[in-house]
Write a protein that holds these residues in place. Structure first.
Motif, PDB file in Angstrom:
ATOM      1  N   HIS A  77      86.823  -2.433  68.566  1.00  0.00           N
ATOM      2  CA  HIS A  77      87.346  -2.657  69.913  1.00  0.00           C
ATOM      3  C   HIS A  77      87.374  -1.338  70.695  1.00  0.00           C
ATOM      4  CE1 HIS A  77      89.960  -4.390  73.014  1.00  0.00           C
ATOM      5  NE2 HIS A  77      90.682  -3.298  72.900  1.00  0.00           N
ATOM      6  N   ASN A  78      87.934  -0.304  70.098  1.00  0.00           N
ATOM      7  CA  ASN A  78      88.020   0.991  70.767  1.00  0.00           C
ATOM      8  C   ASN A  78      86.644   1.601  71.004  1.00  0.00           C
ATOM      9  OD1 ASN A  78      90.806   0.871  70.964  1.00  0.00           O
ATOM     10  ND2 ASN A  78      91.127   1.920  69.029  1.00  0.00           N
ATOM     11  N   THR A  79      85.724   1.381  70.081  1.00  0.00           N
ATOM     12  CA  THR A  79      84.363   1.880  70.245  1.00  0.00           C
ATOM     13  C   THR A  79      83.688   1.173  71.421  1.00  0.00           C
ATOM     14  OG1 THR A  79      84.253   2.368  67.878  1.00  0.00           O
ATOM     15  CG2 THR A  79      82.162   2.284  69.054  1.00  0.00           C
ATOM     16  N   CYS A  80      83.938  -0.117  71.576  1.00  0.00           N
ATOM     17  CA  CYS A  80      83.406  -0.858  72.724  1.00  0.00           C
ATOM     18  C   CYS A  80      83.985  -0.321  74.031  1.00  0.00           C
ATOM     19  CB  CYS A  80      83.738  -2.344  72.617  1.00  0.00           C
ATOM     20  SG  CYS A  80      82.801  -3.227  71.371  1.00  0.00           S
ATOM     21  N   LEU A  81      85.285  -0.082  74.052  1.00  0.00           N
ATOM     22  CA  LEU A  81      85.914   0.441  75.267  1.00  0.00           C
ATOM     23  C   LEU A  81      85.325   1.796  75.643  1.00  0.00           C
ATOM     24  CD1 LEU A  81      89.681  -0.523  74.770  1.00  0.00           C
ATOM     25  CD2 LEU A  81      87.931  -1.705  76.123  1.00  0.00           C
ATOM     26  N   THR A  82      85.110   2.647  74.660  1.00  0.00           N
ATOM     27  CA  THR A  82      84.490   3.947  74.916  1.00  0.00           C
ATOM     28  C   THR A  82      83.082   3.756  75.470  1.00  0.00           C
ATOM     29  OG1 THR A  82      85.781   4.971  73.148  1.00  0.00           O
ATOM     30  CG2 THR A  82      83.779   6.126  73.839  1.00  0.00           C
TER      31      THR A  82
END
Length: 184
Positions: A77-82
């Protein structure tokens, strides 16, 4: 078969080949989540790879407060947001839906499973990242509200509100696309 805790312990002791077992177990789940969120297979594959590399690098920080799969999805999820911050995702306009080729499914027809997935993917692409993420985690990953809170860092009330608003927005988008609720 070793438990996840045993596998993680062995990996942390330097037996890195055991990490492949965890990758095999969760790769499809992570890919499905990321693919729905991204709407682009190539970007999803890159993010999944980054997710597993990050998870391996930070495995020593896994505390076990949440399940390993929840921790892994949170990294994804955080990798997608980045990724979204670095590169604006392609938006699908309703004009693109109206100008589909003759080979594309018509949302006003009775939807079989493949066509339903196609239309839902188009509709999901119209949602904001947070909305798409919560819907994907809840319906496609079938995670509990608490697990969604753990992944997104949103409060329980925020997740409930976001999920409710996202469902309403998704229904409106589908209506605009000419899809009757009864065909879903």
């Amino acid at each position: 078969m070793k438990t996840e805790a045993e596998l993680i312990d062995r990996i942390l002791k330097g037996e890195w080949r055991h990490y492949a077992i965890l990758v095999d177990k969760y790769e499809a789940r992570v890919f499905n989540y990321v693919n729905y969120l991204m709407g682009n297979r190539e970007d999803a594959e890159e993010i999944v790879q980054d997710t597993f590399v990050k998870a391996y690098r930070f495995l020593k920080e896994f505390r076990g407060d949440a399940s390993f799969s929840t921790w892994l999805i949170r990294i994804a999820h955080n990798t997608c947001l980045t990724f979204f911050r670095k590169k604006k995702p392609e938006k699908v306009s309703l004009d693109q839906v109206d100008n589909r080729g003759t080979d594309d499914p018509d949302p006003s027809d009775n939807l079989d499973a493949d066509n339903r997935q196609y239309v839902l993917k188009l509709a999901l692409a119209k949602l904001k990242t947070d909305e798409r993420s919560v819907v994907t985690l809840f319906y496609y990953q079938q995670l509990s509200l608490k697990e969604i809170c753990d992944i997104t860092n949103f409060s329980l009330s925020n997740v409930k509100i976001l999920l409710h608003r996202s469902r309403k927005k998704l229904l409106e988008i589908l209506k605009e696309m000419g899809v009757k609720q009864s065909t879903l």
